[in-house]
Structures are given as structure tokens and as C-alpha cells.
Design a protein around this motif. Sequence first.
Motif, short mmCIF file in Angstrom:
data_model
loop_
_atom_site.label_atom_id
_atom_site.label_comp_id
_atom_site.label_asym_id
_atom_site.label_seq_id
_atom_site.Cartn_x
_atom_site.Cartn_y
_atom_site.Cartn_z
N VAL A 137 -0.51 18.99 33.99
CA VAL A 137 -0.47 18.49 32.62
C VAL A 137 -0.91 17.03 32.62
N ALA A 138 -1.64 16.65 31.57
CA ALA A 138 -2.09 15.26 31.43
C ALA A 138 -1.91 14.83 29.98
N PHE A 139 -1.58 13.56 29.80
CA PHE A 139 -1.38 13.02 28.46
C PHE A 139 -2.26 11.79 28.31
N PHE A 140 -3.03 11.75 27.21
CA PHE A 140 -3.96 10.65 26.97
C PHE A 140 -3.46 9.84 25.77
N PRO A 141 -2.82 8.68 26.01
CA PRO A 141 -2.26 7.88 24.91
C PRO A 141 -3.35 7.33 23.99
N MET A 142 -3.02 7.27 22.70
CA MET A 142 -3.94 6.70 21.72
C MET A 142 -3.32 5.52 20.98
N ALA A 143 -2.02 5.58 20.72
CA ALA A 143 -1.36 4.49 20.01
C ALA A 143 0.11 4.47 20.36
N VAL A 144 0.72 3.29 20.21
CA VAL A 144 2.13 3.11 20.57
C VAL A 144 2.86 2.46 19.41
N SER A 145 4.07 2.94 19.15
CA SER A 145 4.93 2.34 18.13
C SER A 145 6.23 1.91 18.80
N VAL A 146 6.62 0.63 18.60
CA VAL A 146 7.83 0.09 19.22
C VAL A 146 8.77 -0.41 18.13
N ASP A 147 9.99 0.10 18.13
CA ASP A 147 11.03 -0.36 17.21
C ASP A 147 12.09 -1.07 18.05
N VAL A 153 10.64 3.85 21.42
CA VAL A 153 9.20 3.73 21.64
C VAL A 153 8.58 5.12 21.50
N CYS A 154 7.55 5.23 20.66
CA CYS A 154 6.84 6.49 20.48
C CYS A 154 5.37 6.30 20.83
N VAL A 155 4.82 7.26 21.53
CA VAL A 155 3.42 7.20 21.96
C VAL A 155 2.69 8.42 21.41
N LYS A 156 1.64 8.16 20.68
CA LYS A 156 0.82 9.23 20.13
C LYS A 156 -0.38 9.45 21.04
N GLY A 157 -0.68 10.72 21.32
CA GLY A 157 -1.81 11.00 22.19
C GLY A 157 -2.16 12.47 22.20
N GLU A 158 -2.98 12.85 23.16
CA GLU A 158 -3.40 14.24 23.31
C GLU A 158 -2.86 14.78 24.64
N GLU A 159 -2.22 15.91 24.57
CA GLU A 159 -1.65 16.55 25.75
C GLU A 159 -2.53 17.73 26.16
N ARG A 160 -2.90 17.77 27.43
CA ARG A 160 -3.75 18.85 27.92
C ARG A 160 -3.10 19.55 29.11
N LEU A 161 -3.27 20.87 29.14
CA LEU A 161 -2.75 21.68 30.23
C LEU A 161 -3.93 22.23 31.03
N PHE A 162 -3.85 22.08 32.36
CA PHE A 162 -4.94 22.50 33.23
C PHE A 162 -4.46 23.57 34.21
N ILE A 163 -5.35 24.50 34.50
CA ILE A 163 -5.21 25.38 35.66
C ILE A 163 -6.51 25.23 36.43
N GLY A 164 -6.41 24.59 37.57
CA GLY A 164 -7.63 24.18 38.26
C GLY A 164 -8.32 23.10 37.45
N THR A 166 -9.92 23.93 34.65
CA THR A 166 -10.04 24.50 33.31
C THR A 166 -8.92 24.03 32.40
N VAL A 167 -9.30 23.55 31.22
CA VAL A 167 -8.31 23.15 30.22
C VAL A 167 -7.86 24.41 29.49
N THR A 168 -6.62 24.78 29.69
CA THR A 168 -6.11 26.00 29.06
C THR A 168 -5.36 25.73 27.77
N GLY A 169 -5.10 24.48 27.47
CA GLY A 169 -4.42 24.14 26.23
C GLY A 169 -4.56 22.66 25.94
N SER A 170 -4.67 22.33 24.66
CA SER A 170 -4.79 20.93 24.25
C SER A 170 -4.21 20.77 22.86
N GLU A 171 -3.38 19.76 22.67
CA GLU A 171 -2.80 19.52 21.35
C GLU A 171 -2.39 18.06 21.21
N PRO A 172 -2.50 17.52 19.98
CA PRO A 172 -1.98 16.17 19.74
C PRO A 172 -0.46 16.20 19.74
#
Length: 218
Positions: A137-147, A153-164, A166-172
Motif C-alpha cells: 500500500v502507498a499513500f501520496f499526500p496532497m494537503a495537510v490540515s493542522v489544528d 492533524v489530517c492529511v488528504k491524499g491518494e491511497e493505492r493498493l499494489f500487487i506486484g 499492478t495497481v489493484t485499487g486507488s481512492e482519495p
Amino acid sequence: MINDNHRDADPVYERLGRQAAALLQLRRFVLFALAASLLTSAALSAVILTQKDRTRTVVIAPAESTVTYSAEEDSVSANLLERFAMNALALISNMTPATAAWQTETFLKYAAPESYGEIAAALRSGAAELARNQAAVAFFPMAVSVDRDEKRVCVKGEERLFIGRTVTGSEPAVLCLALTVRAGRLWIAALTKRPAGEFDAQGSNPNSTRTQTKGGRS
């Protein structure tokens, strides 16, 4: 002759009496000083135990950086919250079957004692599933919110699931850490995952700050 002996003895008795009186007075003085010292120590100890420690610690980044981080007994600077959260989230949002178990246990070292059980159960289950499916699994941060007030702390990004390869899933997604500070140390109180649409709500607090990573979008 007898009278002369009595006259010679009187000064001896008087001298011994004066010495005894002096020793008694010295003993009383020593006892008084000791008692005063004990009372002073007890009072000082009471003040130390009841006084709240407001010592301020400043943590300086490496020499090539001009950024500073500050921590007090029950609060830390916003940039320290952000750095801690980003480093912690990187451990559990970028994992392979080979690293999942180690990274999970490293993350759990920062879990608050009262939250450890719940967080550990969820993360260990996810790590075991990655290993079982030989997935990553990999997460690609795009923006950060700090209170800072809420210590969240919240981080917005795209989460991807890999098998080998191959990207088998991707979601914000939005990954959030609720933190707590005790004696100047940060602990993780809660870990949550939210839909990407909820990220903007984090900016409603006037005391919150938002930063955007390079190449990201808010």
C-alpha cells in the motif's frame, strides 16, 4: 590548710560548670539549626511537588534548516504536530509485506496507553492481510490540515493498493491523527480514515493551519 584547698577547688568547679553550660548551649544551637533545616527542606519539597512545571523546550532542526519546533508540558507548536503526524502516518500508509509488521510495531510505540489496544488490533490485522495477499500500500499526500488547539492533524491524499507492479485499487482518502501531549511528549490518541470530501471541514477552525505539498491540490 583545709580552707586553702577549698578555695583552690572553687575555680575548678566554676570552670567545669562554665564548660558544661557552653556545651549545653552549643548542643541546643545545633538541634535548633537541624530542626530549621528540616523544616526548610520540607517546605521546599512541598513547593516543588505542587508547582506546575512550565519549562519550555525548544527543539532545533538540523543546522541547514531555519525551522524551530517548541514543546511545553501540555502543548507543542503546530509545525511539530505536523512533522510528527507526517512521519507517523508514513509508517502505516506505505507498507510492503516485508515491512508491514515492523512498521506497525514502530508506529505503536507512539500510541497512548489508553488507545493502544484498539489501534494495535486494527493495524496488526491490516498488516497481516497485506502479508497474506502479498500486497503493498502507498499513500501520496496532497494537503495537510493542522489544528493546534485540538491537537489534530489530517492529511488528504491518494491511497493505492499494489500487487506486484499492478495497481489493484486507488481512492482519495483523508488520514487523521488525534494527538495528546504529556510532559512535552506527543502520543497518538486516535487514528481515523475519512472520505476525501471531509477534508475541507478541517479548515473551519480559525486556529487551524493548512499547508499544501508540492504538486498537490487542496
